[in-house]
Design a protein around this motif. Structure first.
Motif, PDB file in Angstrom:
ATOM      1  N   LYS B  14       0.826  -1.211   0.000  1.00  0.00           N
ATOM      2  CA  LYS B  14       0.000   0.000   0.000  1.00  0.00           C
ATOM      3  C   LYS B  14       0.862   1.264   0.000  1.00  0.00           C
ATOM      4  CE  LYS B  14      -3.030   2.709   2.934  1.00  0.00           C
ATOM      5  NZ  LYS B  14      -3.914   2.748   4.100  1.00  0.00           N
ATOM      6  N   LEU B  21       2.498   6.598  -6.581  1.00  0.00           N
ATOM      7  CA  LEU B  21       1.475   7.492  -7.144  1.00  0.00           C
ATOM      8  C   LEU B  21       1.831   8.968  -6.936  1.00  0.00           C
ATOM      9  CD1 LEU B  21      -1.747   5.519  -6.181  1.00  0.00           C
ATOM     10  CD2 LEU B  21      -0.912   5.988  -8.479  1.00  0.00           C
ATOM     11  N   SER B  61      -4.651  11.860 -11.221  1.00  0.00           N
ATOM     12  CA  SER B  61      -3.549  11.198 -10.506  1.00  0.00           C
ATOM     13  C   SER B  61      -3.557  11.584  -9.023  1.00  0.00           C
ATOM     14  CB  SER B  61      -2.206  11.532 -11.162  1.00  0.00           C
ATOM     15  OG  SER B  61      -1.954  12.897 -11.061  1.00  0.00           O
ATOM     16  N   LEU B  64      -6.292   9.669  -7.354  1.00  0.00           N
ATOM     17  CA  LEU B  64      -5.903   8.264  -7.193  1.00  0.00           C
ATOM     18  C   LEU B  64      -5.072   8.054  -5.919  1.00  0.00           C
ATOM     19  CD1 LEU B  64      -6.303   5.597  -8.694  1.00  0.00           C
ATOM     20  CD2 LEU B  64      -4.119   5.963  -9.810  1.00  0.00           C
ATOM     21  N   VAL B  67      -7.638   7.900  -3.219  1.00  0.00           N
ATOM     22  CA  VAL B  67      -8.333   6.609  -3.310  1.00  0.00           C
ATOM     23  C   VAL B  67      -7.446   5.496  -2.777  1.00  0.00           C
ATOM     24  CG1 VAL B  67      -9.278   4.902  -4.928  1.00  0.00           C
ATOM     25  CG2 VAL B  67      -9.840   7.310  -5.191  1.00  0.00           C
ATOM     26  N   ALA B  68      -6.167   5.544  -3.111  1.00  0.00           N
ATOM     27  CA  ALA B  68      -5.236   4.502  -2.675  1.00  0.00           C
ATOM     28  C   ALA B  68      -5.106   4.509  -1.139  1.00  0.00           C
ATOM     29  CB  ALA B  68      -3.876   4.695  -3.328  1.00  0.00           C
ATOM     30  N   LEU B  71      -8.712   3.350   0.246  1.00  0.00           N
ATOM     31  CA  LEU B  71      -9.188   2.011  -0.145  1.00  0.00           C
ATOM     32  C   LEU B  71      -8.234   0.882   0.226  1.00  0.00           C
ATOM     33  CD1 LEU B  71     -11.905   1.644  -1.645  1.00  0.00           C
ATOM     34  CD2 LEU B  71     -10.598   1.133  -3.696  1.00  0.00           C
ATOM     35  N   LEU B  72      -6.932   1.152   0.168  1.00  0.00           N
ATOM     36  CA  LEU B  72      -5.993   0.039   0.389  1.00  0.00           C
ATOM     37  C   LEU B  72      -5.754  -0.230   1.870  1.00  0.00           C
ATOM     38  CD1 LEU B  72      -3.311   0.731  -2.398  1.00  0.00           C
ATOM     39  CD2 LEU B  72      -5.344  -0.654  -2.536  1.00  0.00           C
TER      40      LEU B  72
END
Lengths: 240, 72
Positions: B14, B21, B61, B64, B67-68, B71-72
């Motif tokens: 993660k 990212l 980006s 993201l 989100v990472a 969510l992760l």
């Protein structure tokens, strides 16, 4: 003794209607002649050269062969006009477009094989979005390099703008007065079918050549450069 | 205090992903600068659209990254 004899005509000119140029044509010619003597003489020269070549102003979005597109470019001078703006032929992009399609299909194909079964959903989602974003970045970069790498012919010079990677821009100029031997090369099946090739222009400067790679109708491009250069040379010889 | 014995392989992945990212977002920002440089070279009707696309790319980006992290 009377000499009332009439002499027969030895030669009788055929009766042709006297043709005078239409008022519009003569006015245009006068206007052109005035313009030729003025500061904007090059506009007439360019008009005449394009007319002789059978070219007319045309430009298209994403077009590779634009005649008098009306675009402006970096370091353009006031009395300078873009006569031709060229990019590599769109067919040269096929390689990266195919690779992009492959990159788009790859995650779906791998998913079908079931190798990601043990990966949690969140990781799958973020991984997929990242992959697609990178695929987009790759194709966008390729598009940018193609779109902005242009070869411009103006009434004064040749301008070659090339982008090789991030922030690396090379701009080469060659004055039309200083060019020596424009040459074009076409060859191979694809190039012959799609009518594109390379143009090299030799100059007397330290960097000997200016090149336009993979441009459409290279023979026409060389023709235009030769004619413009010749006209400028004539002008210089006349001391104007 | 972070208990290192609770850290799983997925946690490591993660944070590596998040760092990756962030680097990608930096790249997206460079692309915007690059597009601006290119726009200077040739003035074209498509310039503004290309700039908008590059800005959208940066925004995506950045999203993201969020989100990472969530969510992760």
């Amino acid at each position: 003794m009377s000499y009332n004899m009439s002499m027969p005509d030895v030669y009788e000119a055929p009766k042709k209607p006297i043709t005078t140029p239409p008022v519009e044509d003569s006015a245009k010619r006068e206007f052109n002649e005035d313009l030729r003597q003025s500061r904007d003489w090059w506009k007439v020269v360019v008009d005449e050269v394009l007319e002789a070549m059978g070219e007319y102003p045309r430009s298209a979005v994403l077009g590779a062969y634009n005649v008098r597109p009306g675009h402006k470019f970096f370091t353009q001078q006031e009395d300078e006009e873009v006569i031709m703006l060229l990019r590599a032929h769109p067919i040269t992009n096929v390689g990266w477009i195919l690779l992009t399609i492959f990159m788009l299909i790859l995650p779906m194909a791998l998913e079908l094989t079931g190798i990601f079964k043990s990966v949690p959903g969140g990781f799958m989602f973020v991984g997929k979005v990242t992959w697609y974003l990178m695929t987009f970045a790759y194709s966008f970069e390729k598009f940018l390099f193609w779109y902005y790498s242009v070869f411009i012919i103006t009434n004064e010079r040749l301008v070659d703008i090339d982008f090789y990677n991030f922030m690396f821009r090379v701009i080469t100029y060659a004055n039309l007065n200083h060019i020596e031997e424009p040459a074009s090369v076409t060859g191979g099946f694809i190039r012959s079918v799609f009518q594109y090739g390379n143009v090299w222009v030799t100059t007397a400067s330290e960097k000997p050549t200016v090149e336009a790679l993979g441009v459409p109708y290279p023979d026409k491009v060389v023709d235009l450069i030769s004619r413009l250069s010749e006209e400028l040379e004539k002008r210089r010889e006349q001391g104007k | 205090m972070i208990n290192i014995y609770n850290i799983t392989a997925f946690d490591i992945v993660k944070w590596f992903s998040v760092v990756g990212l962030i680097m990608y977002s930096a790249f997206a920002a460079v692309v915007i600068r690059q597009v601006m440089t290119m726009n200077e070279s040739v003035k074209d009707p498509l310039n503004s659209i290309i700039l908008l696309v590059s800005i959208a790319h940066l925004i995506l980006s950045l999203l993201l990254i969020v989100v990472a992290i969530v969510l992760l």
